[in-house]
Design a protein around this motif. Structure first.
Motif, mmCIF file in Angstrom:
data_model
loop_
_atom_site.group_PDB
_atom_site.id
_atom_site.type_symbol
_atom_site.label_atom_id
_atom_site.label_comp_id
_atom_site.label_asym_id
_atom_site.label_seq_id
_atom_site.Cartn_x
_atom_site.Cartn_y
_atom_site.Cartn_z
ATOM 1 N N GLN A 65 0.848 -1.177 0.000
ATOM 2 C CA GLN A 65 0.000 0.000 0.000
ATOM 3 C C GLN A 65 0.893 1.240 0.000
ATOM 4 O O GLN A 65 1.613 1.504 0.959
ATOM 5 N N ILE A 67 1.273 4.544 0.732
ATOM 6 C CA ILE A 67 0.540 5.560 1.483
ATOM 7 C C ILE A 67 1.427 6.632 2.093
ATOM 8 O O ILE A 67 0.962 7.452 2.867
ATOM 9 N N GLY A 70 5.271 8.179 6.399
ATOM 10 C CA GLY A 70 4.698 8.259 7.748
ATOM 11 C C GLY A 70 3.766 7.101 8.032
ATOM 12 O O GLY A 70 3.817 6.465 9.079
ATOM 13 N N GLY A 71 2.896 6.825 7.067
ATOM 14 C CA GLY A 71 1.966 5.718 7.234
ATOM 15 C C GLY A 71 2.673 4.379 7.321
ATOM 16 O O GLY A 71 2.291 3.506 8.092
ATOM 17 N N ASP A 168 0.402 14.372 2.773
ATOM 18 C CA ASP A 168 0.564 13.271 3.741
ATOM 19 C C ASP A 168 1.977 13.275 4.334
ATOM 20 O O ASP A 168 2.846 13.992 3.859
ATOM 21 N N LYS A 206 -1.741 13.776 -2.450
ATOM 22 C CA LYS A 206 -1.511 12.602 -1.610
ATOM 23 C C LYS A 206 -0.518 11.685 -2.292
ATOM 24 O O LYS A 206 -0.812 11.145 -3.345
#
Lengths: 346, 277, 319
Positions: A65, A67, A70-71, A168, A206
């Motif tokens: 994923q 993302i 940070g994620g 993000d 994003k």
């Protein structure tokens, strides 16, 4: 009668939905596994190419994923994924606190991209301080004298600059702002560096994908993305002036020149950032992506599968990396990483 | 004779009403036209036979269609019985029960509540404790969105059933619960089915509740216990990306979704009006 | 409707009780779901509320790295887009309702009414995609330069129309939102306009009123509560709308007076950032935002329902 048919159909569908779960588990036992990862969008183009190759080679599928760094960090710390990927290396104390091991897997470059009608890629020249001023709103339009001075032959429009940044938590942002802090004192005392900073205006995208999408979409915009995204989407990039004073074009060679200055042997847990590297041909914003794995994983089978995948990527993934203008890691570093993995991940 | 000012005011009102209607219709036509034009370009049979591709590759939306279908069906199975039961309670006891009045009020609030809040609620309920996203959590979120729609339409449909039916059945000695289940439901069935179908149209297009429950899955997965691909989230991801092939797939998915939702709406309303005549 | 007799034959009494229990249980479930959502948002947000206190609502910070969060910018974006959306949608909806109830020939009313209702049926992600790929470039190319040129220099409202014409921003998001809520307000307005007793309208006609005078002096005053209720209903929907706004608002945690600049709303912030929130405080701050949104939406929808009930319209439309 009708309701009975409906009931049977619904039951069949439900059984199918639940039944295939058993099918999935049986498949996994038979050796075709699925490992999950999350994080950096910077590495996503080459990671997904490696994953496709690896599935053909071993049957294991890697569900990644994309993302943002940070994620990725938070998901691997929480244990919801098998590995995380981040472009900002974690310090040894944070790694120790979460029982994580960290190693680099590839090097790439972050490139300013613009959307100016009629401008070809690699023609616009910018310097780090000018870039910082654009993003701080001090330089507001493309035909500003400061930009014009760097680009004497270019016909730049009298149009307001629309800046695009990451919305993000992004390792790409970290490397970009780290570079800006190194070259612009105004930036360092202003927004500073980090996976996210207080941007002055501009649109937030994003992931690298989002920034690329907005820059493609909005006329007279500027953004920063990993170089593979420039190539994959036919975008227009700008040249950046490096520490030696040369305007360097982004390419695997200039990223490799920057990476060559990195002293991996003395970096604890490979904690190293390589922006604003010295060297005549070094690209100013080169960065590596780091993989995070648990030192004592709960699911050993999945952890071993992940390690096998990354070993494959490090030893056999050079072709895919070069195709996308990433820089594969040199053999000495690969050996250092494999020793580290063997010592740290049980 | 009417003074000019009054005539002008009247004429202005007429013009304004016409302009307002044209204004509303223009947007409808523009949006539908765009969806059809962009989506038709990418509408190929491979849309329904191939899986979601990696960036820059070609493929289809098979796993997304399947995931959406499964989650919507499970949501229907979960939400419809509860909704019909609650709607029955409101219809049968609405006049003399304070609970029914409060539930009716709260139900209408739930009907218009932000769907992203529902998504977060189900995240806290079903994703956090499990430690991972799942298609089942997505189905629960959709069921919660569906619930107030079914409750409201069941309530309305059952209220429309004439009292003479109930009174005749009482007079024949039929027990109360049998009256409702055998007679009232049959009479109100078309209204209830209408409500369920309209609810289905609504949840098929919902994105926000799935963002933190089912997430997405680029591979084929038929398991409700894992992240499940679904059409709205795939459209979201693909549209916000820079890849032209992904944009094309997003438009194609948007076209299929819109055709399904609007087709269902039109069909339901058309048959409902026919039935009422 | 007469209450079910409590003197049912004894063979059915237990079944009756069971049936009543099941249906009452289902009714309770509706309450539990709403209550559960409220409690879970409050519980999830408590860390943020404890850490920041009341300053959370007034703070402009949004720094996930150093852990400083504030709700002011998302709240501002949510309110600004919703209010401008209402400014667009309310007059248009009343105009459409007038057209559908009074002006249009009978055979045209159903098709056009259904067409307007289709606006509500279109999934909001479609609005978002259309907004991003078609409408925002249109605004950037044709509308925003005109606004900046003509109005950007004026004294009081000038700062509202400054900034690069990128199409993505508060104004575009507000227009898209306005289009989305038109069908909800129109549906209620149309119902209540039709519900005005014809005796009142006929009396006005007998006195020689024009169509406009009937609308302004008879219909609107008579339906005032319901129209206000419809406006609140539209507001409630606009406040919570996620996907359409996320595509065209720009995800910028930035407070600027200009309507042409990108901003953020509560729903868009949650949609964009929740899956990547990497600390407890970050997640909690987003859930705290959701709680604030829930509270405001709940109050607005309650007000809407009370207004609509007053006119005897206990049922709106099941959209």
């Amino acid at each position: 009668m009708k309701s009975r048919i409906l009931a049977v159909a619904a039951a069949a569908l439900l059984t199918a939905a639940c039944g295939t779960n058993e099918g999935n588990q049986a498949q996994r036992a038979a050796g075709s596994q699925q490992i999950t990862g999350a994080g950096s969008t910077f590495v996503y183009p080459v990671l997904s190419a490696w994953a496709a190759d690896y599935q053909k080679h071993s049957g294991t599928s890697v569900n990644y994923q994309s993302i943002g760094s940070g994620g990725g960090i938070s998901q691997v710390e929480a244990g919801t994924v098998d590995f995380g990927a981040t472009d900002q290396p974690l310090k040894s104390d944070e790694l120790a606190k979460n029982g994580l091991a960290q190693f680099p897997v590839v090097v790439g470059g972050i490139v300013p991209v613009v959307n100016i009608a009629g401008l070809a890629s690699g023609k616009l020249k910018l310097t780090g301080p000018v870039l910082a001023d654009i993003y701080q709103g001090k330089i507001k339009s493309w035909n500003d004298p400061v930009i014009a001075k760097l680009n004497p032959g270019l016909n730049l429009p009298n149009a307001a600059i629309a800046t695009v940044h990451r919305s993000d938590g992004s390792g790409t942002t970290f490397n970009f702002t780290h570079y800006l802090s190194q070259v612009s004192p105004a930036w360092k005392s202003g927004p500073g560096e980090g996976k996210t900073v207080a941007w002055t205006g501009g649109v937030g995208g994003k992931g690298n994908e989002g920034v690329a999408a907005y820059v493609k979409q909005l006329p007279n915009s500027i953004g920063y993305v990993e170089y593979a995204y420039v190539m994959q989407n036919g975008m227009t990039c700008a040249l950046l002036q490096n520490a030696a004073g040369n305007f360097v074009a982004p390419s695997a060679d200039s990223f490799a020149a920057a990476a060559a200055t990195a002293d991996w042997a003395h970096a604890p847990d490979f904690n190293l950032v390589m922006t604003n590297a010295a060297g005549a041909n070094a690209y100013p914003i080169a960065a590596s992506t780091f993989i995070l794995l648990h030192k004592q994983p709960k699911d050993k089978a999945k952890s071993n599968a992940a390690i096998a995948f990354f070993k494959y990527a490090l030893e056999h993934g050079q072709g895919q990396a070069k195709k996308l203008d990433y820089v594969p890691l040199p053999d000495a570093l690969v050996k250092q990483i494999e020793t580290y993995i063997g010592a740290n991940i049980k | 004779m009417m003074p000019l000012r009054r005539k002008l005011a009247d004429g202005a009102a007429l013009l304004f009403a016409l302009a307002a209607t044209a204004f509303g219709l223009i947007w409808l036509v523009w949006i539908l036209w765009t969806t059809m034009a962009e989506g038709a370009a990418a509408l190929t049979p491979s849309l329904f036979t191939q899986m979601t591709p990696p960036p820059g590759g070609s493929g289809g939306l098979l796993n997304a269609f399947y995931g959406s279908a499964v989650m919507v069906l499970v949501a229907l199975v979960l939400g419809t019985p509860v909704g019909i039961a609650a709607g029955t309670y409101l219809a049968e006891h609405g006049r003399h029960s304070r609970l029914a009045a409060i539930v009716g009020f709260i139900n209408d609030i739930l009907l218009s509540a932000p769907s992203i809040v529902i998504g977060l609620f189900v995240y806290e309920l079903a994703v956090r404790p499990a430690g991972h996203f799942s298609g089942f959590a997505g189905a629960i979120a959709l069921a919660i969105i569906l619930l107030p729609i079914v409750v409201r339409t069941t309530d309305e449909a059952l209220r429309l059933v004439p009292n003479q039916m109930r009174e005749a059945a009482f007079a024949l000695g039929v027990p109360a619960w049998r009256i409702t289940s055998r007679i009232i439901y049959k009479a109100g069935l078309s209204g209830i089915v209408t409500g369920v179908l309209l609810g289905l149209a609504r949840i098929a297009g919902e994105t926000a509740p799935l963002l933190f429950t089912a997430l997405n899955n680029q591979f084929w997965s038929a398991s409700l216990a894992q992240p499940l691909a679904n059409v709205p989230v795939v459209i979201f991801q693909y549209a916000m990306s820079p890849y032209d092939q992904w944009h094309a797939l997003a438009w194609a998915g948007a076209l299929v979704l819109t055709a399904f939702v609007l087709g269902l709406n039109l069909m339901v309303r058309f048959f409902a009006r026919r039935g009422n005549r | 409707m007469s209450p079910p007799p409590h003197l049912a034959p004894s063979s059915g009494a237990a079944a009756d009780r069971l049936f009543r229990l099941v249906t009452a249980g289902a009714a309770w479930l509706v309450l539990i779901v709403l209550g559960g959502a409220a409690v879970s948002m409050a519980w999830g947000g408590r860390l943020a509320f404890e850490t920041f206190g009341w300053r959370f609502i007034a703070s402009r910070d949004w720094d996930p790295v150093s852990g400083k969060f504030g709700a002011l910018i998302p709240i501002y974006g949510t309110l600004a887009t919703s209010i401008i959306a209402l400014l667009i949608a309310v007059p248009v909806s009343i105009g459409i309702a007038l057209f559908l109830t009074d002006i249009a020939p009978r055979w045209l009313r159903a098709p056009i009414g259904m067409a307007i209702e289709l606006l509500a049926a279109i999934p909001s992600i479609i609005y978002g995609m259309w907004g991003l790929f078609v409408f925002a470039p249109f605004m950037a190319a044709h509308v925003e330069p005109w606004l900046t040129g003509k109005l950007g220099g004026l004294p009081v409202i000038g700062p509202l129309f400054t900034g690069p014409p990128i199409g993505i921003g508060l104004l575009t998001a507000s227009v898209v939102l306005g289009i989305m809520i038109i069908p909800f307000i129109t549906a209620v307005a149309r119902d209540v306009f039709n519900a005005v007793p014809s005796s009142l309208k006929e009396a006005a006609v007998a006195l020689g009123s024009t169509r406009w005078e009937i609308l302004s002096r008879v219909t609107l005053p008579y339906t005032r509560s319901a129209i206000i209720g419809a406006i609140f209903l539209g507001l409630g929907r606009a406040l919570g709308e996620t996907m359409a706004v996320t595509f065209v608002l720009g995800n910028a945690h930035d407070l600027s007076p200009s309507l042409l600049m990108p901003s953020n709303s509560i729903a868009a912030a949650i949609a964009n950032e929740f899956t990547e929130a990497d600390t407890e405080l970050y997640r909690s701050s987003l859930i705290a935002l959701a709680f604030l949104l829930f509270v405001v939406t709940f109050l607005v929808l309650c007000a809407a329902k009370l207004m609509l009930m007053r006119v005897g319209r206990t049922h709106g439309r099941s959209q």
